[in-house]
Enzyme design. Structure first.
Site, PDB file in Angstrom:
ATOM      1  N   CYS A 166      13.363 -16.942  -1.826  1.00 35.66           N
ATOM      2  CA  CYS A 166      14.629 -16.244  -1.243  1.00 35.66           C
ATOM      3  C   CYS A 166      15.413 -14.579  -2.279  1.00 35.66           C
ATOM      4  O   CYS A 166      16.374 -14.049  -2.427  1.00 35.66           O
ATOM      5  CB  CYS A 166      16.274 -17.392  -2.251  1.00 35.66           C
ATOM      6  N   HIS A 296      22.209 -15.572  -9.052  1.00 35.30           N
ATOM      7  CA  HIS A 296      21.187 -16.906  -7.905  1.00 35.30           C
ATOM      8  C   HIS A 296      22.410 -17.999  -7.671  1.00 35.30           C
ATOM      9  O   HIS A 296      22.445 -17.621  -6.014  1.00 35.30           O
ATOM     10  CB  HIS A 296      20.099 -16.679  -8.260  1.00 35.30           C
ATOM     11  N   HIS A 330      23.918 -19.240   1.177  1.00 37.22           N
ATOM     12  CA  HIS A 330      22.661 -19.075   0.886  1.00 37.22           C
ATOM     13  C   HIS A 330      21.708 -18.308   1.936  1.00 37.22           C
ATOM     14  O   HIS A 330      21.811 -19.265   2.979  1.00 37.22           O
ATOM     15  CB  HIS A 330      21.633 -20.072  -0.391  1.00 37.22           C
TER      16      HIS A 330
END
Length: 401
Positions: A166, A296, A330
């Site tokens: 990520c 995040h 996400h």
């Protein structure tokens, strides 16, 4: 503090995700605090979860010259490239600097793996051979998306794809800054593309990290992610001595690898803090200079707790922060690039994005978390991207003038 990194101009940028195709739609969704998540209707997936699916992506068709690169990921890349005059800006950079002086550095986690999943389903029942039409190099191959973008814009400079989960498409901003600083290139197309596939949906579900409802970052009852897809690009060039007022600059970057665990962050977020500290140092800023933090914020219990501890330790409870993953889901390898563009929009529009889906904030995380969007005068924004295995990256973006 003297900056350790020369600022780079984001001369053009664009984003495509479930909240909008291109900047205008994305800006409106962020200003309204609107989510694009919907119940999962992707392919043959039967999981009770919500996803961030890009609308009309199935209608995108590659030209015959690019047909060897046909896959969902590259169709998403093309859809993103065609927004906001980005292809024209990239072509102009190639003409201005020369093809060999323009890099293409992108992030992804699974590239065109969906094509392999579909090909495996259609393999020969007797020999197990994959269908003859399956083209690994143009789809599943992790470099495929960079090679595809190079063909579209005609660049021949350094090119690679970073796949560090990520943090992938945040780290390429730092890579581009180093290449420009050393004189290897004059400009870089950076960003990330990640598309929905069976591997990520079922894989994260097997880790018990997928929520059955729209994800709720930093919520007291958060219980997992919503998987999304996105394409985001930025054209980075050296900033002029006097950037135009309102121009968006990449002013700092920080990376760390804490390697605490294969899939869990360090419980105190030590690697995350190191990346943030390094980003501030390279930008010549202190924590007090940051006006907004794009977290995040994946909405898993451990990620938000660890990141929250790191942010609180470095910034206290005075700096506004939020996670936009409640809007987009996400987007994995594209998240860093997508949220870099969100940071640029925040600076350009004077907007602190909200956190769609977040209800009751976790009282154990003592930061200034913003649930709803609001106007604010912003000069410096920090964007966090933290991946599996402790591959962390933080970027600082600044508004000139």
């Amino acid at each position: 503090m003297k900056p350790l990194q020369q600022p780079l101009l984001l001369s053009c940028y664009t984003a495509t995700s479930c909240i909008g195709t291109g900047l205008a739609a994305t800006r409106q969704a962020l200003a309204e605090g609107r989510s694009g998540l919907a119940p999962c209707d992707f392919e043959t997936v039967t999981l009770p979860t919500w996803i961030g699916r890009v609308p009309q992506l199935e209608e995108v068709v590659l030209s015959p010259a690019l047909i060897d690169y046909d896959c969902r990921n590259n169709r998403l890349a093309l859809l993103g490239l065609l927004q906001d005059g980005f292809v024209d800006a990239a072509l102009a950079a190639v003409k201005r600097y020369g093809a060999a002086r323009v890099a293409v550095l992108l992030g992804t986690s699974t590239s065109g793996i969906l094509e392999t999943e579909l090909a495996y389903r259609a393999r020969d029942p007797h020999t197990g051979a994959l269908p003859p039409a399956f083209h690994y190099r143009g789809s599943h191959n992790i470099f495929s998306v960079a090679e595809f973008v190079r063909h579209v814009i005609g660049a021949t400079g350094p090119a690679w794809v970073t796949s560090t989960a990520c943090s992938s498409s945040a780290k390429v901003f730092a890579s581009a800054a180093r290449l420009i600083a050393t004189g290897v290139i004059d400009a870089a197309v950076v960003g990330g593309v990640d598309s929905l596939c069976l591997t990520t949906l079922y894989g994260f579900n097997s880790l018990e990290l997928v929520s059955s409802a729209p994800c709720r970052p930093y919520d007291a009852a958060r219980n997992g992610i919503s998987v999304g897809e996105a394409a985001a690009f930025a054209l980075l060039e050296r900033a002029p001595a006097q950037p135009a007022s309102g121009a968006v600059l990449l002013s700092g970057s920080g990376e760390s690898s804490d390697a605490h665990h294969m899939s869990s962050p360090h419980p105190q977020g030590l690697g995350a803090r190191l990346a943030m500290e390094q980003a501030l140092a390279t930008a010549g800023l202190t924590a007090a200079d940051i006006d907004y933090i794009n977290l995040h914020g994946t909405a898993t219990p451990s990620n938000d707790a660890a990141e929250g501890q790191a942010v609180q330790a470095l910034f206290g409870a005075a700096t506004p922060a939020s996670s936009t993953k409640g809007a987009t889901g996400h987007t994995l390898g594209a998240a860093g690039g997508l949220e870099a563009v969100f940071s640029a929009i925040a600076l350009a529009d004077g907007l602190i994005p909200g956190s769609p889906g977040t209800g009751t904030l976790d009282p154990a995380i003592a930061i200034d978390y913003q649930r709803r969007p609001r106007p604010a005068a912003l000069r410096h924004v920090l964007s966090n991207s933290f991946g599996f295995g402790g591959t962390n990256c933080s970027l600082v973006f600044s508004r000139a003038g």
